[in-house]
Design a protein around this motif. Structure first.
Motif, PDB file in Angstrom:
ATOM      1  N   LEU A 120       0.823  -1.211   0.000  1.00 33.04           N
ATOM      2  CA  LEU A 120       0.000   0.000   0.000  1.00 33.04           C
ATOM      3  C   LEU A 120       0.858   1.262   0.000  1.00 33.04           C
ATOM      4  N   HIS A 121       1.999   1.187   0.675  1.00 32.62           N
ATOM      5  CA  HIS A 121       2.894   2.351   0.663  1.00 32.62           C
ATOM      6  C   HIS A 121       3.463   2.595  -0.718  1.00 32.62           C
ATOM      7  N   VAL A 122       3.830   1.509  -1.383  1.00 31.23           N
ATOM      8  CA  VAL A 122       4.382   1.652  -2.725  1.00 31.23           C
ATOM      9  C   VAL A 122       3.306   2.185  -3.662  1.00 31.23           C
ATOM     10  N   LEU A 123       2.115   1.636  -3.516  1.00 41.06           N
ATOM     11  CA  LEU A 123       0.993   2.062  -4.350  1.00 41.06           C
ATOM     12  C   LEU A 123       0.679   3.537  -4.105  1.00 41.06           C
ATOM     13  N   ARG A 124       0.769   3.932  -2.858  1.00 36.01           N
ATOM     14  CA  ARG A 124       0.549   5.344  -2.522  1.00 36.01           C
ATOM     15  C   ARG A 124       1.568   6.227  -3.228  1.00 36.01           C
ATOM     16  N   ARG A 125       2.823   5.833  -3.125  1.00 37.78           N
ATOM     17  CA  ARG A 125       3.866   6.625  -3.777  1.00 37.78           C
ATOM     18  C   ARG A 125       3.579   6.726  -5.274  1.00 37.78           C
ATOM     19  N   HIS A 126       3.263   5.578  -5.853  1.00 34.95           N
ATOM     20  CA  HIS A 126       3.004   5.556  -7.293  1.00 34.95           C
ATOM     21  C   HIS A 126       1.861   6.497  -7.682  1.00 34.95           C
ATOM     22  N   ARG A 127       0.807   6.433  -6.940  1.00 35.73           N
ATOM     23  CA  ARG A 127      -0.381   7.174  -7.335  1.00 35.73           C
ATOM     24  C   ARG A 127      -0.306   8.659  -7.017  1.00 35.73           C
ATOM     25  N   VAL A 128       0.345   8.988  -5.910  1.00 38.27           N
ATOM     26  CA  VAL A 128       0.536  10.413  -5.619  1.00 38.27           C
ATOM     27  C   VAL A 128       1.441  10.998  -6.707  1.00 38.27           C
ATOM     28  N   LEU A 129       2.473  10.231  -7.075  1.00 38.51           N
ATOM     29  CA  LEU A 129       3.382  10.702  -8.113  1.00 38.51           C
ATOM     30  C   LEU A 129       2.654  10.919  -9.431  1.00 38.51           C
ATOM     31  N   GLU A 130       1.817   9.968  -9.805  1.00 43.05           N
ATOM     32  CA  GLU A 130       1.066  10.132 -11.050  1.00 43.05           C
ATOM     33  C   GLU A 130       0.247  11.419 -11.007  1.00 43.05           C
ATOM     34  N   SER A 131      -0.402  11.632  -9.892  1.00 42.61           N
ATOM     35  CA  SER A 131      -1.215  12.841  -9.753  1.00 42.61           C
ATOM     36  C   SER A 131      -0.352  14.083  -9.870  1.00 42.61           C
ATOM     37  N   PHE A 132       0.789  14.039  -9.196  1.00 40.13           N
ATOM     38  CA  PHE A 132       1.694  15.180  -9.208  1.00 40.13           C
ATOM     39  C   PHE A 132       2.205  15.483 -10.622  1.00 40.13           C
ATOM     40  N   LEU A 133       2.584  14.438 -11.305  1.00 40.56           N
ATOM     41  CA  LEU A 133       3.126  14.621 -12.650  1.00 40.56           C
ATOM     42  C   LEU A 133       2.086  15.231 -13.584  1.00 40.56           C
ATOM     43  N   VAL A 134       0.833  14.848 -13.395  1.00 37.18           N
ATOM     44  CA  VAL A 134      -0.229  15.398 -14.245  1.00 37.18           C
ATOM     45  C   VAL A 134      -0.612  16.808 -13.798  1.00 37.18           C
ATOM     46  N   GLU A 135      -0.893  16.947 -12.510  1.00 37.09           N
ATOM     47  CA  GLU A 135      -1.433  18.218 -12.009  1.00 37.09           C
ATOM     48  C   GLU A 135      -0.406  19.330 -11.934  1.00 37.09           C
ATOM     49  N   VAL A 136       0.779  19.001 -11.462  1.00 35.60           N
ATOM     50  CA  VAL A 136       1.775  20.052 -11.250  1.00 35.60           C
ATOM     51  C   VAL A 136       2.713  20.224 -12.436  1.00 35.60           C
ATOM     52  N   LEU A 137       3.183  19.107 -12.970  1.00 35.88           N
ATOM     53  CA  LEU A 137       4.145  19.238 -14.071  1.00 35.88           C
ATOM     54  C   LEU A 137       3.484  19.189 -15.444  1.00 35.88           C
ATOM     55  N   GLY A 138       2.197  18.903 -15.478  1.00 41.82           N
ATOM     56  CA  GLY A 138       1.489  18.967 -16.742  1.00 41.82           C
ATOM     57  C   GLY A 138       1.805  17.871 -17.740  1.00 41.82           C
ATOM     58  N   LEU A 139       2.268  16.721 -17.260  1.00 44.56           N
ATOM     59  CA  LEU A 139       2.457  15.608 -18.189  1.00 44.56           C
ATOM     60  C   LEU A 139       1.093  15.035 -18.563  1.00 44.56           C
ATOM     61  N   ASP A 140       1.083  14.274 -19.632  1.00 48.99           N
ATOM     62  CA  ASP A 140      -0.156  13.672 -20.078  1.00 48.99           C
ATOM     63  C   ASP A 140      -0.448  12.429 -19.240  1.00 48.99           C
ATOM     64  N   TRP A 141      -1.697  12.179 -18.931  1.00 49.37           N
ATOM     65  CA  TRP A 141      -2.030  11.038 -18.072  1.00 49.37           C
ATOM     66  C   TRP A 141      -1.622   9.721 -18.705  1.00 49.37           C
ATOM     67  N   SER A 142      -1.425   9.702 -20.013  1.00 53.78           N
ATOM     68  CA  SER A 142      -1.048   8.450 -20.675  1.00 53.78           C
ATOM     69  C   SER A 142       0.414   8.094 -20.429  1.00 53.78           C
ATOM     70  N   GLU A 143       1.215   9.063 -20.031  1.00 51.61           N
ATOM     71  CA  GLU A 143       2.648   8.787 -19.911  1.00 51.61           C
ATOM     72  C   GLU A 143       3.150   8.726 -18.477  1.00 51.61           C
ATOM     73  N   VAL A 144       2.294   9.071 -17.519  1.00 57.69           N
ATOM     74  CA  VAL A 144       2.790   9.149 -16.147  1.00 57.69           C
ATOM     75  C   VAL A 144       3.014   7.810 -15.462  1.00 57.69           C
ATOM     76  N   HIS A 145       2.351   6.764 -15.944  1.00 59.02           N
ATOM     77  CA  HIS A 145       2.535   5.470 -15.278  1.00 59.02           C
ATOM     78  C   HIS A 145       4.003   5.060 -15.313  1.00 59.02           C
ATOM     79  N   GLU A 146       4.573   5.093 -16.490  1.00 60.69           N
ATOM     80  CA  GLU A 146       5.982   4.729 -16.666  1.00 60.69           C
ATOM     81  C   GLU A 146       6.906   5.554 -15.768  1.00 60.69           C
ATOM     82  N   GLU A 147       6.694   6.850 -15.785  1.00 57.17           N
ATOM     83  CA  GLU A 147       7.531   7.743 -14.981  1.00 57.17           C
ATOM     84  C   GLU A 147       7.427   7.388 -13.502  1.00 57.17           C
TER      85      GLU A 147
END
Lengths: 222, 222
Positions: free
Chosen positions: A73-100
Motif C-alpha cells: 500500500l505504501h508503494v501504491l501510494r507513492r506511485h499514485r501520488v506521483l502520477e497525480s503530481f506529474l499530471v497536475e503540477v508538471l502537466g504531463l499527459d495522463w497516458s505517460e505518467v505510469h511509466e515515470e
DNA sequence: AACTATATTTTGAATTATCAAAAGGATGTG
DNA sequence: CACATCCTTTTGATAATTCAAAATATAGTT
C-alpha cells in the motif's frame, strides 16, 4: 534491506491478489506479471518469505502477510501520488505518467511525497481513478463495475480507466472516456461484442468488449 | 548500461577533477570520495574505461573523456534542477535537498526534468549557488574566491555556499550566509584563524577559517 | 642505493537478481 | 492406472558491485 525489486514484487503480488481475492496467488501468475522465468520468481519469493512479507506454500502459491500488504500500500501510494503530481503540477499527459511513476516510486522519500500530497490537496484518486492509499495504509474500496455489466438506460459516472498502456489511454482521452465523465449505456450487443454509450448527454461512442471492460463505473441504481 | 553507480562515479570524478584541474585524478582520492576501498574503485574504473567514459592510466590516475564529462554534466544538471525544484516548488529546506536529490537524480526522466526546469523558469544556479549545466552540457564557469582570500574593506556578494552538510547549511541560513547576500570583509586575522564580515550592512559574523573557506564570493574590484 | 611509508592493484569471496535447462509434482483423460 | 501436459522447483551460471587482505609499485629520505 528493501530494494526496489522487492517493492515491485510486493506491489505486483498485491495487485494480482486483488483480482482473485482470498485465494493463494500461484507462482506462474506472479512470474508472468513480473516478466521473469518461473524459477526467478520462486527464488525471490523465498527471500520475501524470509523477510516476513509473504506466506509461501510451496507448490500452491503465496499470500501477503500484514506487513507485506502495508508495504504494498505504501508503494501504491507513492506511485499514485506521483502520477497525480506529474499530471497536475508538471502537466504531463495522463497516458505517460505510469511509466515515470514506476521509476520514481522507488526514489522519493516520505518527506517529499508528503509535500506533493499536500500541494495536491490530498487527492483520493489518481488521474486514472485508482484510489490512493493514505499514509497509514488505508485504501478506499469502492465497488466498481465494467461497462460490459451495465444494462441499457443505466446512467452513471466513469470512475476508473483500468489500463496503463499509453496507446489505450490516449484513445480514451480523445474520446472523452475520463474519470468523472457522465455516461449512459445505450446498447449492449453480446453477439457483436459491442457496447454503445453516450457521454455527457452528447457524444456517442461504441466500444468492443475488451475496451469496455477497462472502463469502470460506480454501481448506482439505474 | 548506465547504472546509477556509474553515474555516481562519473559525477564524483568530475567534481574531484574540478579541484585540481588538468591533473590526473589519483585512484586513492576517488576511492575516498566514493567511500569505497581502493580496490573497488580500481575495478569500477576499469569498466568505466571500457565504456569509454574515462581514460585510465594504471598507477597514475584517471581523467574523464569527452563523453564522460557530458554524462557528468547531465547528472549534475539533474541534481541541481532537482534541488531547486525541491526548495522552490515543494518548499523543502535547502539544508535537506542535497540528500533527496542524490537519489532522485538517477530516477527522473529528461522529460520530467525539462518540465521542472520550465516551471522554475530555467534557473542558472541551484539553492547553494552552484551553476546548473544546460541540457546541452554547458556550464557557467565563474571565478569565485573564498572569504579567506578577501582583504579588509572588500565589499561583494555571496555567490555560493560550498558544503552540503545539513548542519553547516542550517548554521549558514540562520546567520544569513546565503547566496545573493551582500557582504563586506571587516577583518581577517591569520593568527586567530578568523574572518569577520558584515552582512547586508547590518549584522556582523565571525567565522573560523574552515567555515570561511566554504563561503564563496564573486571576485570584483574592491 | 636501500629502506620505509604510502598508494595502487590483484585476488578471492559475498550478495542480489537474473536466466536456461533439468528435474520433480500435480492433474486430467482415456 | 498410465501417460501426457502443465506448473513449479532445483541447479548451475552470469553480471554488477562491493569488501578484506595480500601483493606490488612508487616516492621520499637518508
Amino acid at each position: 534491506m528493501i530494494t526496489s525489486t522487492i517493492e515491485n514484487y510486493i506491489k505486483q503480488i498485491y495487485l494480482q491478489q486483488q483480482e482473485n481475492k482470498s485465494k493463494l496467488l500461484p507462482m506462474g501468475r506472479l512470474a508472468a506479471a513480473m516478466h521473469v522465468v518461473p524459477g526467478t520468481a520462486t527464488a525471490m519469493v523465498k527471500t520475501l518469505a524470509d523477510s516476513g512479507l509473504v506466506e509461501y506454500e510451496p507448490r500452491s502459491g503465496i499470500r501477503l502477510t500484514h506487513g507485506g500488504e502495508q508495504l504494498a500500500l505504501h508503494v501504491l501510494r507513492r506511485h499514485r501520488v506521483l502520477e497525480s503530481f506529474l499530471v497536475e503540477v508538471l502537466g504531463l499527459d495522463w497516458s505517460e505518467v505510469h511509466e515515470e511513476a514506476e521509476t520514481l516510486e522507488h526514489a522519493v522519500s516520505d518527506k517529499v511525497l508528503e509535500r506533493m500530497d499536500l500541494l495536491l490537496n490530498r487527492p483520493q484518486f489518481d488521474p486514472h481513478g485508482d484510489p490512493i492509499p493514505t499514509a497509514k495504509g488505508q485504501i478506499k474500496k469502492i465497488r466498481l463495475v465494467p461497462l460490459t455489466d451495465l444494462k441499457p438506460g443505466h446512467a452513471t459516472i466513469i470512475a476508473r480507466v483500468a489500463d496503463q498502456d499509453p496507446a489505450f489511454l490516449q484513445f480514451a482521452e480523445k474520446n472523452g472516456l475520463l474519470p468523472g465523465v457522465a455516461l449512459t449505456l445505450i446498447e449492449r450487443d453480446e453477439q457483436a461484442d459491442s457496447v454503445q454509450v453516450r457521454l455527457q448527454e452528447k457524444i456517442t461512442v461504441t466500444l468492443g468488449g475488451k475496451a469496455a471492460e477497462k472502463i469502470l463505473v460506480r454501481m448506482a441504481t439505474g
